[in-house]
Design an enzyme around this catalytic site. Sequence first.
Site, PDB file in Angstrom:
ATOM      1  N   GLU A 294       0.783  -1.213  -0.081  1.00 15.50           N
ATOM      2  CA  GLU A 294      -0.002   0.082  -0.055  1.00 15.50           C
ATOM      3  C   GLU A 294       0.736   1.321   0.053  1.00 15.50           C
ATOM      4  O   GLU A 294       0.333   2.159  -0.660  1.00 15.50           O
ATOM      5  CB  GLU A 294      -0.990   0.068   1.375  1.00 15.50           C
ATOM      6  CG  GLU A 294      -2.373   0.849   0.961  1.00 15.50           C
ATOM      7  CD  GLU A 294      -3.268   0.446   2.096  1.00 15.50           C
ATOM      8  OE1 GLU A 294      -2.950   0.533   3.317  1.00 15.50           O
ATOM      9  OE2 GLU A 294      -4.456   0.404   1.892  1.00 15.50           O
ATOM     10  N   HIS A 323       7.517 -27.192   0.778  1.00 16.18           N
ATOM     11  CA  HIS A 323       6.626 -28.454  -0.101  1.00 16.18           C
ATOM     12  C   HIS A 323       5.576 -27.597  -0.791  1.00 16.18           C
ATOM     13  O   HIS A 323       4.948 -28.114  -1.014  1.00 16.18           O
ATOM     14  CB  HIS A 323       6.326 -29.057   0.775  1.00 16.18           C
ATOM     15  CG  HIS A 323       7.272 -29.921   1.858  1.00 16.18           C
ATOM     16  ND1 HIS A 323       7.609 -31.405   1.360  1.00 16.18           N
ATOM     17  CD2 HIS A 323       8.049 -29.659   2.705  1.00 16.18           C
ATOM     18  CE1 HIS A 323       8.656 -31.619   2.326  1.00 16.18           C
ATOM     19  NE2 HIS A 323       9.154 -30.713   2.980  1.00 16.18           N
ATOM     20  N   LYS A 437     -14.113   2.169  -3.615  1.00 19.29           N
ATOM     21  CA  LYS A 437     -15.247   2.726  -2.701  1.00 19.29           C
ATOM     22  C   LYS A 437     -16.060   3.560  -3.199  1.00 19.29           C
ATOM     23  O   LYS A 437     -17.108   3.037  -2.947  1.00 19.29           O
ATOM     24  CB  LYS A 437     -14.457   3.595  -1.624  1.00 19.29           C
ATOM     25  CG  LYS A 437     -13.831   2.806  -0.241  1.00 19.29           C
ATOM     26  CD  LYS A 437     -13.242   4.004   0.579  1.00 19.29           C
ATOM     27  CE  LYS A 437     -12.118   3.384   1.580  1.00 19.29           C
ATOM     28  NZ  LYS A 437     -11.533   4.404   2.208  1.00 19.29           N
TER      29      LYS A 437
END
Lengths: 470, 470
Positions: A294, A323, A437
């Site tokens: 960010e 793994h 937003k």
Amino acid sequence: MEQNIRLDVNHMMADMLGSEHGITKEQLAAMQEAAAAAQHAVEANRGKGWLGWMELPYNQEEIVSKIEEVAAHVRATYEYFVVLGIGGSALGPIAVHQALNHLHYNELPASKRPGPKFYVEDNIDPERMAALFDVIELPKTCFCIITKSGATAETMSQYLIVTEALKAEVGEGWAKQIIAVTDHEKGNLIKLAKENGFETFFIPDGVGGRFSEMCPVGLVPAACCGIDIRAMLAGAAAMDARCKSDDMMKNPALLEAVLQYIASEQMGRNVQVMLPYADSLKYMADWFCQLWAESLGKNVKRDGTPCHAGQTPAKALGVTDQHSQLQLYNEGPFDKVITFIKVENFRSETKIPKGCEEFKDVAFLGGMTHNTLIEAERQGTEYALYVNKRMNQTIVMPEVNAYTLGQLMFFLEMATAYEGELLNIDAFNQPGVETSKRATYAILGNTDAKYDAARQEMTGRPAFKAEYIL
Amino acid sequence: MEQNIRLDVNHMMADMLGSEHGITKEQLAAMQEAAAAAQHAVEANRGKGWLGWMELPYNQEEIVSKIEEVAAHVRATYEYFVVLGIGGSALGPIAVHQALNHLHYNELPASKRPGPKFYVEDNIDPERMAALFDVIELPKTCFCIITKSGATAETMSQYLIVTEALKAEVGEGWAKQIIAVTDHEKGNLIKLAKENGFETFFIPDGVGGRFSEMCPVGLVPAACCGIDIRAMLAGAAAMDARCKSDDMMKNPALLEAVLQYIASEQMGRNVQVMLPYADSLKYMADWFCQLWAESLGKNVKRDGTPCHAGQTPAKALGVTDQHSQLQLYNEGPFDKVITFIKVENFRSETKIPKGCEEFKDVAFLGGMTHNTLIEAERQGTEYALYVNKRMNQTIVMPEVNAYTLGQLMFFLEMATAYEGELLNIDAFNQPGVETSKRATYAILGNTDAKYDAARQEMTGRPAFKAEYIL
């Protein structure tokens, strides 16, 4: 015991990897001027603008005392402690709790826990809120609401749900069960806090969400689950003291910023994998991922020039991800830096008993400890990356405790600030989340006129084609 | 309810993003021949070599019945169920449990759980093993040891620790508390199982670790915590039926492979973010990360040509990571594909009460549900990515249940197999982890002569320089 964390960058360098895949001394030297300028700029602005977080190790004596007092009350009074917050209001509290408390903390009996059961609700998944209510008892729960603006939709929707439930079940006195952490004068939550008489702590000016772990955002939850917050702040101060030099070879955060700058901007390493070898640090990688992504993911430089900056942070866990991810790290594209976090002294020792003597490939483990094995595997992985000429570095933590954790977090914050300077971007804003937003509010039909434009704009998107949905 | 998962790739395409940042019909058309060849190759080898997993939805009737029988016994007998396994032996069991059971499963009282408390120990952090022993009671615990070779150092060291503790605390009869999942004839664990009389299930030939969720590796843990494994297998079969066409526009896994191939090989998207908007699917992203990374991260093509293939999978969670990663996704480099997973119907509804009427930016939430809000935020994010011309796609799950989960996992497995064909690499081996293993053994002083070379080789690494350690 040595208590300073260390940064070992040997495996970033051409001395180790050769000049095609490693960073040369000449490349470092060419950056010294910019590095010094970055250090000067950050230091000169300490405490100002959005660099308020740099002062947190020093200016909170009174606040810390009050937090400790409130936390003592919470620990004595409640069986459940629930943080309502998201992003910077959640990732720090989760990371610190996981690092310093028992790995199955909530499953321990109360007598073995330093505080109430601990939950951080940082999503609005409807199944999750229902699941939370299945395992807590409202009259025995303290809720800590963290939002600077009091307008964060996720957190405030949770606030509405929780306060209604509390009023219904607890009645008068419900407000005593709430702690607000918010701005000291602006926004909705401070008004609600005053109106209802919530216990309140302030997020200082100049401290953005992702840099807020050392202010009440992080300190209140930490203290409420029994963590030594003074030691955390002392660790941050100790790291700060090591960031006073403008010589990158004497300032670990500055060296880190320069190396990542060269790796990402000059050598195509657009991914950085944070790879702690300790379950306790698993969520520290999440915290770092927000900080780095960010802060540095920006499309414009401070001089207005367009850019598309930002190394993608990825999170992994050693040895587990050997793994899962190591095959790719070793053989895939040369597009990554791997950042190990090594713990020198774990807080437990697990002995491997002898046995299976008939199987040579198992029997040799007998008599060792998991402590030895995990570090041998880390070194084996580091060696394999070296053989494959993959840039890697190691942050060494003498032990995981509040003091070393404070150092680690402040180190990464300083490296982020320096990296913003080197990239010449604003590391402290986040304009890129606004479109999302506004679109969300438009979709939800928020009638506020300020979303008219968003609603209008969204009609311009081409129609979805059925042939592209299988 | 519609029970088929869907793949919506509208936002991958030039129709939506323009031809600079999206995939054109011409690019797709140019791949059709290779796509058809990939589909033919995978289908022709169904059940053969390392494509044994393709037959798992069809050839396990008898095994499933036995698993259900054993699982019923485990659920009736034990209070704790512990998987010892790592990588493919852990990620599937974790992901399926998280997806289908309560989000705070272990904290529920026994009467509200469909099975014993559930733990997957997929690391050798010494603090973690100690923490586990703090919360389980050995006489009431069933251990499920999963390793094909019986030589996995992490798992076998845990086996030594656990069996010694069991013998000490339970004495005779300790072996009844162990279930082994391993190769039917090769390796150490099958020998130990026979010697001690463990309940045993076999990992079929041709089923590698990361493709093993639909065999006993995944089915035994799932059944023991109450999951409908027949529905999972039926879901896998349903997806398989949708992968019969060699026309990519009619085969979702084939289209997915082609799009990711174009994105990563032709358009520089070397990162793929798996972004479920559901807490229940958080660990499905981890499972995918192994599948994609370990299968496709390869340094040699099947014809021997050197390469450095492999898109880096990253994991995130919506809406949470909108407050952490979205800034980077929207404004950073054009180096990513974002893969949403959208859930149409959650298993709970969380209503947001009205309140805070004095604050317009909070009050509008009242009367909505978190169900509405989470999907509006996902759409808002999708829209923002579109505005910023970032490739994204959405896997739509009508609901999260065993049947849709079976589809999802088989879809991703098929897409991986096709992608291996397109890249012309071996998607089923993992040679790149061997250097690390050999180095680890050399560091540990394993006296086996086969590690002599590794020990010798390691002495050739340049010395670490003190100036690079800060």
